[in-house]
Design an enzyme around this catalytic site. Structure first.
Site, short mmCIF file in Angstrom:
data_model
loop_
_atom_site.label_atom_id
_atom_site.label_comp_id
_atom_site.label_asym_id
_atom_site.label_seq_id
_atom_site.Cartn_x
_atom_site.Cartn_y
_atom_site.Cartn_z
N MET A 34 8.86 1.16 17.21
CA MET A 34 7.98 0.34 17.57
C MET A 34 8.35 -1.38 17.30
O MET A 34 7.32 -2.21 17.44
CB MET A 34 6.64 0.35 16.99
CG MET A 34 5.99 1.73 17.54
SD MET A 34 4.13 1.84 17.56
CE MET A 34 3.81 1.70 16.04
N GLY A 35 9.46 -1.42 17.16
CA GLY A 35 10.05 -2.62 16.87
C GLY A 35 9.70 -3.34 15.46
O GLY A 35 9.30 -2.41 14.53
N GLY A 62 14.82 0.34 7.36
CA GLY A 62 14.60 1.66 7.33
C GLY A 62 14.78 2.10 8.55
O GLY A 62 15.52 3.17 8.72
N HIS A 63 14.32 1.28 9.76
CA HIS A 63 14.84 1.77 11.08
C HIS A 63 16.46 1.51 11.24
O HIS A 63 16.90 2.56 11.92
CB HIS A 63 14.40 0.65 12.21
CG HIS A 63 12.76 0.45 12.20
ND1 HIS A 63 12.05 -0.53 11.81
CD2 HIS A 63 11.79 1.27 12.86
CE1 HIS A 63 10.84 -0.42 12.20
NE2 HIS A 63 10.60 0.81 12.40
N SER A 93 6.91 -2.05 9.23
CA SER A 93 6.93 -3.20 9.67
C SER A 93 5.46 -3.51 9.67
O SER A 93 5.09 -5.04 9.32
CB SER A 93 6.45 -2.87 11.41
OG SER A 93 7.89 -2.16 11.62
N ARG A 94 4.46 -2.93 9.04
CA ARG A 94 3.26 -3.52 8.70
C ARG A 94 3.18 -4.30 7.33
O ARG A 94 2.35 -5.17 6.71
CB ARG A 94 2.11 -2.44 8.41
CG ARG A 94 1.60 -1.65 9.69
CD ARG A 94 0.49 -0.86 9.67
NE ARG A 94 -0.08 -0.47 10.85
CZ ARG A 94 0.46 0.60 11.65
NH1 ARG A 94 1.41 1.50 11.11
NH2 ARG A 94 -0.08 0.91 12.77
#
Ligand code: AMP
Length: 286
Positions: free
Chosen positions: A30-31, A36-37, A186-187
């Site tokens: 989700m960008g 991690g991604h 991301s959060r």
């Protein structure tokens, strides 16, 4: 790196690539990309000739519209990061490219809907199943990469692949963490400095719970310990903590009933909801 926003040219590009026996790895995201991604992308690069990363904040998996609106987005930086790890193709569709109209199809993953993320985020996994199916149909990858951080999502995707006979190998990738143990997410960018400081109790408590279970404390005692730890911490609210069998996420009364124990947690720090988990083998000698 090729960047596609529209499905048709992406499909024809990948069809051409497949003619020369190219193997394709897909990393759905989700960008707001972080390391991690990137570890998923690196795994895909190693195991495939061509890696596709999708960047799409999928509205159908958000049960909380505020969460959707506040979800961090940074396309320019994401594309630079993808370039830096040698990603071959980025797919970043707009909402009306992914959903011609509001979808009516709903997916139900049975038991997985009733516990943890399924219980607290109604409709979330239906949205995940829908968007991942779309991505699988569009990209038709040989392998697809998912993080262990979203353990329940990984189980949902395994069900999806089995029930719909997708000829795709699902590769789980270990959770990458900050030096203080907080899982990269991301959060995390939405945590203010106080919430960021408190958020270390997530991983810290998981490790403490693991040690307690390994030294013979009961499931009940460890759950009480976990509740207590969050009650003592300002600005933190525990949503759930579960001790489950990592093979099927069923609850455990005794950790010796499986060779793979998963401890799963979701908690709010201020307004930001974070999840994490650890998996360990209680039967293995240290
Ligand atoms: P998201 O963009 O949050 O939907 O995540 C996209 C993929 O990256 C999912 O398969 C996640 O499980 C995975 N992922 C997210 N955070 C991490 C992390 N800290 N380490 C490894 N994989 C992650």
């Amino acid at each position: 790196m090729k960047v596609f926003k529209v499905i048709k040219p992406l499909v024809s590009y990948l069809n051409d690539a497949r003619k020369s026996n190219t193997t394709i790895g897909l990393v759905p995201t989700m960008g707001a990309l972080h390391e991690g991604h990137l570890s998923l992308l690196k795994a895909s690069k190693k195991e495939n000739n061509l890696t596709v990363c999708s960047i799409y904040v999928n509205p159908t998996q958000f049960n909380d519209k505020k969460d959707l609106l506040k979800y961090p987005r940074n396309m320019q930086k994401d594309l630079e990061l993808l370039e830096s790890v040698g990603c071959d193709v980025a797919f970043a569709p707009a909402d009306d490219e992914m959903y011609i109209s509001k979808p009516t199809l709903r997916m139900n993953f049975g038991y997985l809907e009733q516990v943890m993320e399924g219980k607290f985020r109604e409709g979330h996994f239906s949205g995940v199943g829908l968007v991942v199916s779309k991505l699988f149909n569009i990209v038709q990858p040989d392998k697809a990469y998912f993080g262990q951080k979203d353990l329940q999502q990984y189980h949902v995707i395994k069900e999806l692949v089995k029930d719909l006979s997708y000829p795709i190998e699902i590769r789980p990738i270990e959770t990458l963490r900050e030096p203080d143990g907080l899982a990269k997410s991301s959060r995390n960018a939405r945590l203010d400095s106080q919430a960021r400081t408190k958020s270390v109790i997530l991983y810290e408590s998981l490790k403490q719970a693991e040690n307690m279970l390994r030294t013979g404390e009961s499931v009940g005692t460890v759950k009480d310990f976990f509740d207590g730890k969050f009650q003592q911490t300002d600005n933190a609210r525990l949503e759930y903590f579960e001790i489950v069998n990592a093979h099927d996420l069923s609850p455990l009364r005794n950790i010796m009933d499986t060779d793979r124990v998963a401890l799963c947690v979701a908690a709010f720090f201020g307004e930001v909801r974070l999840i994490d988990n650890i998996i360990f083998s209680a039967k293995a000698k240290e």
